[in-house]
Design a protein around this motif. Structure first.
Motif, PDB file in Angstrom:
ATOM      1  N   ALA A  40       0.831  -1.074  -0.056  1.00  0.00           N
ATOM      2  CA  ALA A  40      -0.033  -0.081  -0.061  1.00  0.00           C
ATOM      3  C   ALA A  40       0.785   1.356   0.102  1.00  0.00           C
ATOM      4  O   ALA A  40       0.698   2.208  -0.635  1.00  0.00           O
ATOM      5  N   LYS A  45      -1.179   4.293  -1.508  1.00  0.00           N
ATOM      6  CA  LYS A  45      -2.495   4.078  -1.376  1.00  0.00           C
ATOM      7  C   LYS A  45      -2.471   4.334   0.484  1.00  0.00           C
ATOM      8  O   LYS A  45      -2.633   3.231   1.301  1.00  0.00           O
ATOM      9  N   PHE A  46      -2.782   5.401   0.801  1.00  0.00           N
ATOM     10  CA  PHE A  46      -2.579   5.905   2.423  1.00  0.00           C
ATOM     11  C   PHE A  46      -3.856   5.523   3.087  1.00  0.00           C
ATOM     12  O   PHE A  46      -3.665   4.983   4.048  1.00  0.00           O
ATOM     13  N   GLN A  47      -5.204   5.617   2.643  1.00  0.00           N
ATOM     14  CA  GLN A  47      -5.932   5.061   3.150  1.00  0.00           C
ATOM     15  C   GLN A  47      -6.175   3.656   3.495  1.00  0.00           C
ATOM     16  O   GLN A  47      -6.487   3.163   4.496  1.00  0.00           O
ATOM     17  N   LEU A  48      -5.931   2.878   2.666  1.00  0.00           N
ATOM     18  CA  LEU A  48      -5.733   1.246   2.733  1.00  0.00           C
ATOM     19  C   LEU A  48      -4.405   0.910   3.832  1.00  0.00           C
ATOM     20  O   LEU A  48      -4.756   0.290   4.438  1.00  0.00           O
ATOM     21  N   ILE A  50      -3.904   2.835   6.180  1.00  0.00           N
ATOM     22  CA  ILE A  50      -4.120   2.997   7.681  1.00  0.00           C
ATOM     23  C   ILE A  50      -5.256   2.207   7.942  1.00  0.00           C
ATOM     24  O   ILE A  50      -5.094   1.721   9.165  1.00  0.00           O
ATOM     25  N   ILE A  51      -6.117   1.725   7.086  1.00  0.00           N
ATOM     26  CA  ILE A  51      -7.077   0.606   7.520  1.00  0.00           C
ATOM     27  C   ILE A  51      -6.266  -0.503   7.720  1.00  0.00           C
ATOM     28  O   ILE A  51      -6.649  -1.394   9.053  1.00  0.00           O
TER      29      ILE A  51
END
Length: 520
Positions: A40, A45-48, A50-51
């Motif tokens: 990620a 893919k920052f949001q991924l 964090i998730i």
């Protein structure tokens, strides 16, 4: 031993296995998430990212919670098992008179050894093997080559414990024996502490205890040497696996067969495989080394209930020999039947007291046999603690003379006041202000030898036994009083009296006299 541990509470074991599986699955998942987390980052893919970070945190907390609760369940299960084993241990020694230091060793040191070197090691090995299985499955999802290499190194790693198992077992058994010798030596000196003070040989006590203690320390150091060297060899092999898997993952990445994150994740997982495999193998090696200790403790679980002494008809010793440390040998061919009134005489050193110790199970035969036969003349195991045995050195407890006769059984108080007449103790009691209620201080006894013997005789008679074995029970009592006591004693069903100072008329009261001779 492990089966009995499981049977202590099968439901708890099921829960323990469940939380162990949860722990290892989620621990593996935590490392597995490193791969998509790095990918990620690489893909922006920052949001991924964090998730995945949050997911990894939740997974780690579930793993930690499972570890804590699983450890708690293990401790409760183990302590419940030890509680039942201690009860069996005490019952065994009550019914089978034996060495006090041996009993102490089994109740303390051997149980500690079993806890640290067996159950805990099995628990550690089980969890680590679970983790290895989970990691193999995780690596298989990346590429089969990683699994093949891991499996190859693991097989080599498994060969190490077999090489050291014999040495570690020998070292652990030596600790158990050294600890038993230490306790036995300490007991022999402590019971004679008054003599040590009287003859001012405290330095000898310190030296002797120190010498035996050093042997125990050396055996523990020797065990640690074996374990340390075995662990070193294990770690050396693990290094090939830990460094090899990331290298292979890197090669696969440049061949576009795996993602970049796999290199790091595989490195973490590889470290987990070989460190866990090493811990599991080391734990199993230590657990196997407790085989002799487990066999020793297992005798309490296998022991069949002993028959009550009222089922005993005959005690027979055939070609029995007892050997002592100074190479002296005592030989016995002896038979005591229900209803016999036997007098055993002989010079000092002829083995009179030893004979009673053999019968009561306190002294083992070096050769020959001792049989306890029921009324069908079949050999059986009997509860020898129910024999009415009165040794030369008996014990007075803190409390009144009455309590020392009844052994604190208030229901026997009325009978005790009658039985003091049978053993000619009533006249002695009349000299005390409180009579039978006179308090006894074991550390400051003012009773004469004869008075103590009468108390012990009263204790033996008020707790009736089918077989009454008396060792020099009249040695401190005058001849006239002894005759009266003997006549009362011989009203009991079966009596074996060891004595050396009886008159001809007193000897004629018995149905048989056995005269023992010193060995040439």
């Amino acid at each position: 031993m492990l089966k009995k541990w499981i049977k202590t509470n099968p439901g708890r074991i099921f829960a323990l296995i469940f939380f162990s599986v949860v722990l290892q699955v989620f621990s593996t998942t935590s490392y597995y998430l490193v791969n998509p987390m790095l990918n990620a980052i690489m893909d922006g893919k920052f949001q991924l990212f964090i998730i995945i970070i949050i997911s990894k945190f939740i997974v780690d907390q579930i793993a930690n919670g499972s570890l804590s609760y699983g450890t708690y369940l293990y401790e409760v299960q183990t302590q419940d098992f030890y509680h039942s084993l201690r009860k069996q241990n005490v019952k065994f020694y009550v019914e089978n008179p034996s060495n006090l230091s041996e009993m102490e060793n089994d109740l303390t040191s051997n149980l500690d050894l079993l806890d640290e070197n067996y159950f805990m090691q099995v628990f550690i090995a089980f969890n680590n093997i679970l983790y290895v299985v989970c990691v193999f499955l995780a690596l298989l999802s990346y590429n089969w080559i990683l699994v093949f290499y891991s499996f190859f190194v693991a097989i080599i790693s498994l060969m190490v414990p077999k090489i050291f198992e014999k040495f570690s077992t020998k070292a652990t058994n030596q600790i158990a024996r050294s600890n038993s010798n230490y306790l036995e030596n300490l007991y022999q000196w402590i019971v004679a502490l008054d003599e040590v003070r009287r003859y001012r040989i405290g330095n000898q006590l310190v030296k002797n205890t120190s010498d035996v203690g050093q042997k125990l320390e050396k055996s523990e150091i020797n065990q640690q040497k074996v374990i340390t060297f075995s662990t070193f060899c294990q770690n050396l092999i693990e290094l090939f696996g830990i460094f090899g898997i990331p290298v292979i993952a890197g090669i696969l990445y440049f061949q576009n067969k795996v993602q970049f994150g796999t290199i790091v994740a595989a490195g973490y997982l590889a470290n987990g495989i070989f460190s866990s495999l090493g811990e599991a193998i080391s734990a199993l090696t230590i657990a196997r080394s407790t085989h002799e200790v487990r066999q020793e403790l297992n005798k309490y679980c296998k022991t069949k209930p002993a028959l009550p002494i009222n089922k005993l008809k005959t005690i027979k010793i055939e070609d029995g020999k007892v050997k002592f440390s100074n190479n002296d040998v005592l030989s016995y061919n002896f038979e005591l039947n229900y209803g016999d009134h036997i007098l055993v005489t002989g010079p000092s050193g002829s083995g009179k007291s030893t004979l009673l110790k053999i019968i009561t199970g306190q002294q083992k035969l070096a050769s020959g046999t001792i049989k306890y036969l029921n009324f069908e003349d079949k050999p059986k195991k009997f509860n020898l603690s129910q024999l009415g045995y009165l040794p030369q050195e008996n014990i007075l407890f803190p409390g009144s003379i009455l309590k020392n006769i009844t052994m604190f059984n208030d229901k026997l108080d009325a009978e005790a006041k009658e039985i003091v007449n049978d053993v000619q103790l009533a006249k002695d009691l009349s000299k005390f202000d409180k009579g039978i209620y006179t308090e006894i201080d074991p550390n400051n006894i003012t009773l004469s030898g004869g008075q103590k013997q009468k108390i012990f005789l009263a204790r033996a008679l008020i707790h009736p036994a089918k077989f009454l074995l008396l060792d020099e029970a009249l040695s401190a009592i005058d001849s006239k009083t002894s005759t009266l006591i003997i006549k009362r004693l011989l009203k009991e069903k079966t009596v074996l009296l060891v004595a050396h100072n009886l008159s001809s008329s007193q000897k004629e009261l018995f149905t048989k006299e056995i005269h023992l001779h010193e060995e040439d």
